[in-house]
Design a protein around this motif. Structure first.
Motif, PDB file in Angstrom:
ATOM      1  N   THR A 193       0.863  -1.183   0.000  1.00  0.00           N
ATOM      2  CA  THR A 193       0.000   0.000   0.000  1.00  0.00           C
ATOM      3  C   THR A 193       0.896   1.228   0.000  1.00  0.00           C
ATOM      4  O   THR A 193       1.720   1.400   0.904  1.00  0.00           O
ATOM      5  N   LEU A 194       0.765   2.036  -1.035  1.00  0.00           N
ATOM      6  CA  LEU A 194       1.596   3.222  -1.194  1.00  0.00           C
ATOM      7  C   LEU A 194       0.788   4.484  -0.928  1.00  0.00           C
ATOM      8  O   LEU A 194      -0.391   4.566  -1.270  1.00  0.00           O
ATOM      9  N   GLU A 195       1.463   5.449  -0.343  1.00  0.00           N
ATOM     10  CA  GLU A 195       0.886   6.759  -0.058  1.00  0.00           C
ATOM     11  C   GLU A 195       1.635   7.796  -0.889  1.00  0.00           C
ATOM     12  O   GLU A 195       2.865   7.768  -0.970  1.00  0.00           O
ATOM     13  N   TRP A 196       0.888   8.704  -1.525  1.00  0.00           N
ATOM     14  CA  TRP A 196       1.494   9.719  -2.385  1.00  0.00           C
ATOM     15  C   TRP A 196       1.737  11.006  -1.612  1.00  0.00           C
ATOM     16  O   TRP A 196       0.837  11.529  -0.951  1.00  0.00           O
ATOM     17  N   ASN A 197       2.965  11.525  -1.713  1.00  0.00           N
ATOM     18  CA  ASN A 197       3.316  12.806  -1.099  1.00  0.00           C
ATOM     19  C   ASN A 197       3.622  13.789  -2.219  1.00  0.00           C
ATOM     20  O   ASN A 197       4.647  13.680  -2.890  1.00  0.00           O
ATOM     21  N   ARG A 198       2.722  14.734  -2.435  1.00  0.00           N
ATOM     22  CA  ARG A 198       2.905  15.662  -3.549  1.00  0.00           C
ATOM     23  C   ARG A 198       4.047  16.633  -3.297  1.00  0.00           C
ATOM     24  O   ARG A 198       4.632  17.169  -4.243  1.00  0.00           O
ATOM     25  N   ASP A 199       4.370  16.892  -2.024  1.00  0.00           N
ATOM     26  CA  ASP A 199       5.447  17.841  -1.712  1.00  0.00           C
ATOM     27  C   ASP A 199       6.812  17.280  -2.092  1.00  0.00           C
ATOM     28  O   ASP A 199       7.680  18.005  -2.580  1.00  0.00           O
ATOM     29  N   THR A 200       7.007  15.978  -1.865  1.00  0.00           N
ATOM     30  CA  THR A 200       8.277  15.345  -2.220  1.00  0.00           C
ATOM     31  C   THR A 200       8.220  14.687  -3.596  1.00  0.00           C
ATOM     32  O   THR A 200       9.231  14.193  -4.089  1.00  0.00           O
ATOM     33  N   VAL A 201       7.041  14.684  -4.215  1.00  0.00           N
ATOM     34  CA  VAL A 201       6.817  14.042  -5.519  1.00  0.00           C
ATOM     35  C   VAL A 201       7.330  12.604  -5.478  1.00  0.00           C
ATOM     36  O   VAL A 201       8.211  12.193  -6.239  1.00  0.00           O
ATOM     37  N   SER A 202       6.770  11.835  -4.549  1.00  0.00           N
ATOM     38  CA  SER A 202       7.208  10.448  -4.416  1.00  0.00           C
ATOM     39  C   SER A 202       6.160   9.654  -3.646  1.00  0.00           C
ATOM     40  O   SER A 202       5.294  10.206  -2.962  1.00  0.00           O
ATOM     41  N   PHE A 203       6.253   8.343  -3.788  1.00  0.00           N
ATOM     42  CA  PHE A 203       5.434   7.427  -3.013  1.00  0.00           C
ATOM     43  C   PHE A 203       6.236   6.918  -1.817  1.00  0.00           C
ATOM     44  O   PHE A 203       7.470   6.898  -1.827  1.00  0.00           O
ATOM     45  N   ARG A 204       5.510   6.486  -0.800  1.00  0.00           N
ATOM     46  CA  ARG A 204       6.132   5.798   0.328  1.00  0.00           C
ATOM     47  C   ARG A 204       5.128   4.777   0.846  1.00  0.00           C
ATOM     48  O   ARG A 204       3.914   4.921   0.632  1.00  0.00           O
ATOM     49  N   GLU A 205       5.623   3.752   1.509  1.00  0.00           N
ATOM     50  CA  GLU A 205       4.721   2.746   2.044  1.00  0.00           C
ATOM     51  C   GLU A 205       3.848   3.362   3.130  1.00  0.00           C
ATOM     52  O   GLU A 205       4.341   4.064   4.018  1.00  0.00           O
ATOM     53  N   ALA A 206       2.560   3.109   3.054  1.00  0.00           N
ATOM     54  CA  ALA A 206       1.624   3.694   4.010  1.00  0.00           C
ATOM     55  C   ALA A 206       1.776   3.036   5.369  1.00  0.00           C
ATOM     56  O   ALA A 206       1.965   1.820   5.481  1.00  0.00           O
TER      57      ALA A 206
END
Length: 230
Positions: A193-206
């Motif tokens: 499950t990935l979470e999108w961070n628009r500030d860093t323009v990247s995904f990370r595991e939720a």
């Protein structure tokens, strides 16, 4: 092209092939916007590395219309998106292939709903070869259709996932439950499950949801993309 989550990128031998063909299938009918939203965010990552615009092709009868402020909330620049509205699947695939061969875009996204008889192994092989020749990423966002044999480098199942609310119970970051259905070189069955961070323009595991915290499905992704729909 790395997605931003270290262990996932390592499992994918560095990330998604930047000039490859990738499919994103909605897990269920209600997940069609999640599949499309994830494809758009992958396109955003590619644009960040490449600089060329995004071409987004969809059919005239597609549900809803893109909503500029919603795209901005997700971190996409509407001025860097060229939207094509086509009469049917045949016209969409023809225009999409022409766009990939032209090489003017970093990404060509084809949004396809329902069964598409013309989207067969031959058609996807043409898209994959054209993408490699023009250094263009090709993305297929599919819904209400079972996966069929194709030349895609990866195929993913995408569903909306719960996300942690932000302070003051604001909608959390968009989250997506992913399962890798197919990949050249193996790795099928991988789930995350990935979470999108628009500030860093990247995904990370939720992060796991605390039991006491109410879930906000996909961080409001459906609302952001579907506002303005009649």
């Amino acid at each position: 092209m790395p997605l931003g989550e270290a262990w996932l990128d390592q499992a994918l031998a560095g990330g998604l092939r930047a000039d490859g063909l990738h499919e994103f299938h909605a897990a269920d009918r209600i997940d069609s916007v999640a599949a499309l939203g994830f494809a758009l965010l992958v396109a955003r990552l590619r644009q960040d590395l490449d600089g060329r615009p995004l071409i987004w092709a969809r059919q005239d009868d597609a549900v809803g219309r893109p909503y500029g402020p919603g795209l901005v909330e997700l971190g996409l620049d509407p001025d860097a998106v060229t939207l094509l509205m086509l009469q049917d699947g045949k016209a969409l695939l023809r225009a999409g292939l022409d766009c990939v061969r032209d090489g003017a875009a970093a990404v060509v996204l084809l949004e396809l709903h329902g069964r598409q008889p013309l989207l067969d192994l031959t058609a996807t092989r043409r898209l994959a070869l054209a993408g490699a020749a023009s250094a263009t990423m090709v993305l297929l966002a599919r819904s209400q259709a079972p996966p069929v044999p194709s030349a895609a480098h990866t195929r993913w199942q995408v569903a909306a996932a719960p996300s942690l609310p932000l302070p003051a119970e604001a909608p959390g970051h968009p989250a997506f439950a992913l399962t890798l259905l197919r990949r050249r070189g193996g790795g099928e069955g991988l789930s995350i499950t990935l979470e999108w961070n628009r500030d860093t323009v990247s995904f990370r595991e939720a992060a796991p949801l605390p039991r006491a915290v109410p879930a906000v499905a996909a961080g409001g992704t459906d609302d952001r993309l579907r506002q303005g729909t009649g």
